[in-house]
Design a protein around this motif. Sequence first.
Motif, PDB file in Angstrom:
ATOM      1  N   THR A 133       0.584  -1.123   0.508  1.00  0.00           N
ATOM      2  CA  THR A 133       0.003  -0.043   0.269  1.00  0.00           C
ATOM      3  C   THR A 133       0.452   1.269   0.373  1.00  0.00           C
ATOM      4  N   THR A 134       2.404   1.329   0.351  1.00  0.00           N
ATOM      5  CA  THR A 134       2.953   2.196  -0.043  1.00  0.00           C
ATOM      6  C   THR A 134       3.261   2.842  -0.970  1.00  0.00           C
ATOM      7  N   GLU A 135       3.708   3.788  -1.041  1.00  0.00           N
ATOM      8  CA  GLU A 135       3.975   4.262  -2.293  1.00  0.00           C
ATOM      9  C   GLU A 135       5.495   3.962  -2.526  1.00  0.00           C
ATOM     10  N   ASP A 136       6.416   4.322  -1.831  1.00  0.00           N
ATOM     11  CA  ASP A 136       7.327   3.808  -2.277  1.00  0.00           C
ATOM     12  C   ASP A 136       8.137   2.428  -2.465  1.00  0.00           C
ATOM     13  N   LYS A 137       6.898   1.837  -2.629  1.00  0.00           N
ATOM     14  CA  LYS A 137       7.630   0.123  -2.933  1.00  0.00           C
ATOM     15  C   LYS A 137       6.440  -0.198  -3.755  1.00  0.00           C
ATOM     16  N   CYS A 138       6.463   0.550  -4.644  1.00  0.00           N
ATOM     17  CA  CYS A 138       4.691   0.910  -5.640  1.00  0.00           C
ATOM     18  C   CYS A 138       3.172   0.025  -5.423  1.00  0.00           C
ATOM     19  N   GLY A 139       2.927   1.094  -4.183  1.00  0.00           N
ATOM     20  CA  GLY A 139       2.013  -0.118  -3.755  1.00  0.00           C
ATOM     21  C   GLY A 139       0.740   0.813  -4.745  1.00  0.00           C
ATOM     22  N   ILE A 140      -0.509   0.203  -3.849  1.00  0.00           N
ATOM     23  CA  ILE A 140      -1.659   0.627  -4.549  1.00  0.00           C
ATOM     24  C   ILE A 140      -3.237   0.351  -3.770  1.00  0.00           C
ATOM     25  N   THR A 141      -3.815   0.917  -3.675  1.00  0.00           N
ATOM     26  CA  THR A 141      -5.152   0.770  -2.424  1.00  0.00           C
ATOM     27  C   THR A 141      -6.345   0.488  -3.825  1.00  0.00           C
ATOM     28  N   PHE A 142      -7.853  -0.185  -3.515  1.00  0.00           N
ATOM     29  CA  PHE A 142      -8.785  -0.163  -4.054  1.00  0.00           C
ATOM     30  C   PHE A 142      -9.812   0.229  -3.119  1.00  0.00           C
ATOM     31  N   ASP A 143     -10.665   0.604  -3.740  1.00  0.00           N
ATOM     32  CA  ASP A 143     -12.125   1.366  -3.237  1.00  0.00           C
ATOM     33  C   ASP A 143     -12.913  -0.232  -3.362  1.00  0.00           C
ATOM     34  N   TYR A 144     -13.693  -0.381  -1.726  1.00  0.00           N
ATOM     35  CA  TYR A 144     -14.702  -1.149  -2.037  1.00  0.00           C
ATOM     36  C   TYR A 144     -15.953  -0.723  -3.012  1.00  0.00           C
ATOM     37  N   GLY A 145     -16.904  -2.036  -3.520  1.00  0.00           N
ATOM     38  CA  GLY A 145     -18.102  -1.743  -3.829  1.00  0.00           C
ATOM     39  C   GLY A 145     -17.496  -1.894  -5.519  1.00  0.00           C
ATOM     40  N   ARG A 146     -16.122  -0.581  -5.758  1.00  0.00           N
ATOM     41  CA  ARG A 146     -15.970  -0.221  -6.671  1.00  0.00           C
ATOM     42  C   ARG A 146     -15.358  -1.789  -8.153  1.00  0.00           C
ATOM     43  N   LYS A 147     -15.735  -1.772  -9.348  1.00  0.00           N
ATOM     44  CA  LYS A 147     -14.924  -2.784 -10.291  1.00  0.00           C
ATOM     45  C   LYS A 147     -13.768  -1.767 -10.700  1.00  0.00           C
ATOM     46  N   TYR A 148     -12.401  -3.178 -11.214  1.00  0.00           N
ATOM     47  CA  TYR A 148     -11.587  -2.845 -11.464  1.00  0.00           C
ATOM     48  C   TYR A 148     -11.389  -3.993 -11.834  1.00  0.00           C
ATOM     49  N   SER A 149     -10.692  -3.782 -13.012  1.00  0.00           N
ATOM     50  CA  SER A 149      -9.688  -4.449 -14.070  1.00  0.00           C
ATOM     51  C   SER A 149      -8.316  -4.526 -13.650  1.00  0.00           C
ATOM     52  N   VAL A 150      -7.803  -5.508 -13.156  1.00  0.00           N
ATOM     53  CA  VAL A 150      -6.486  -5.604 -11.776  1.00  0.00           C
ATOM     54  C   VAL A 150      -5.574  -6.779 -13.033  1.00  0.00           C
ATOM     55  N   THR A 151      -4.252  -6.864 -13.052  1.00  0.00           N
ATOM     56  CA  THR A 151      -3.633  -7.816 -13.968  1.00  0.00           C
ATOM     57  C   THR A 151      -2.818  -7.875 -12.551  1.00  0.00           C
ATOM     58  N   VAL A 152      -2.548  -9.141 -12.553  1.00  0.00           N
ATOM     59  CA  VAL A 152      -1.736  -9.407 -12.153  1.00  0.00           C
ATOM     60  C   VAL A 152      -0.853 -10.493 -12.240  1.00  0.00           C
ATOM     61  N   ARG A 153       0.264 -11.099 -10.748  1.00  0.00           N
ATOM     62  CA  ARG A 153       1.292 -11.905 -11.635  1.00  0.00           C
ATOM     63  C   ARG A 153       1.337 -13.045  -9.717  1.00  0.00           C
ATOM     64  N   VAL A 154       1.438 -14.858 -11.152  1.00  0.00           N
ATOM     65  CA  VAL A 154       1.046 -15.775  -9.757  1.00  0.00           C
ATOM     66  C   VAL A 154       2.633 -16.110  -8.745  1.00  0.00           C
ATOM     67  N   ILE A 155       2.507 -15.354  -7.955  1.00  0.00           N
ATOM     68  CA  ILE A 155       3.239 -16.119  -6.973  1.00  0.00           C
ATOM     69  C   ILE A 155       3.527 -17.010  -5.543  1.00  0.00           C
ATOM     70  N   ASP A 156       4.875 -18.069  -5.027  1.00  0.00           N
ATOM     71  CA  ASP A 156       4.761 -18.889  -4.385  1.00  0.00           C
ATOM     72  C   ASP A 156       3.694 -20.176  -5.272  1.00  0.00           C
ATOM     73  N   GLY A 157       3.502 -20.216  -6.334  1.00  0.00           N
ATOM     74  CA  GLY A 157       2.635 -21.176  -6.950  1.00  0.00           C
ATOM     75  C   GLY A 157       1.118 -21.041  -6.594  1.00  0.00           C
ATOM     76  N   ASP A 158       0.755 -20.317  -5.868  1.00  0.00           N
ATOM     77  CA  ASP A 158      -0.314 -20.462  -6.127  1.00  0.00           C
ATOM     78  C   ASP A 158      -1.239 -18.673  -5.325  1.00  0.00           C
ATOM     79  N   GLN A 159      -0.307 -17.704  -5.346  1.00  0.00           N
ATOM     80  CA  GLN A 159      -1.147 -16.516  -4.702  1.00  0.00           C
ATOM     81  C   GLN A 159      -0.705 -15.633  -5.588  1.00  0.00           C
ATOM     82  N   LEU A 160      -1.635 -14.502  -5.993  1.00  0.00           N
ATOM     83  CA  LEU A 160      -1.719 -13.568  -6.707  1.00  0.00           C
ATOM     84  C   LEU A 160      -1.478 -11.911  -6.109  1.00  0.00           C
ATOM     85  N   GLU A 161      -0.576 -11.294  -6.768  1.00  0.00           N
ATOM     86  CA  GLU A 161      -0.045 -10.078  -6.491  1.00  0.00           C
ATOM     87  C   GLU A 161      -0.119  -9.103  -7.272  1.00  0.00           C
TER      88      GLU A 161
END
Length: 123
Positions: A87-115
């Motif tokens: 969530t912090t800017e210096d780590k390229c963080g991002i935040t999302f708003d409840y109830g809002r629709k997003y198109s999210v681009t993710v990578r798979v890490i540790d075999g099954d987690q999305l980031e």
Amino acid sequence: MNVIVLLLTAVQALDPYAPPEIRKIPTCTCPSTPEAGVIRLDGYVIDAEMTLAPDGLNTNDRMATIFDVKSSNDPSYSGRTRVWHETTEDKCGITFDYGRKYSVTVRVIDGDQLETDRCLMDQ
């Protein structure tokens, strides 16, 4: 007496109308080439998962946002899907708003987690 005169001179030299000094906060730097093998999710934010920092009083900067995924370019992702992010800017963080629709681009890490991060969202 001389000390007082020096102090008064120094105080008068300060410009009361000068803007305050602004510290530059480090920001993230995204790679110039798009990341390969990413997954695109379209859905609504329905929940979040936050964890406590080691001090037990604050939250970690890394959290998960839970999406109700309606469509994806990978059919194995639908419904309630957890996406981890900073969530912090210096780590390229991002935040999302409840109830809002997003198109999210993710990578798979540790075999099954999305980031995701700001760099992925901008590509």
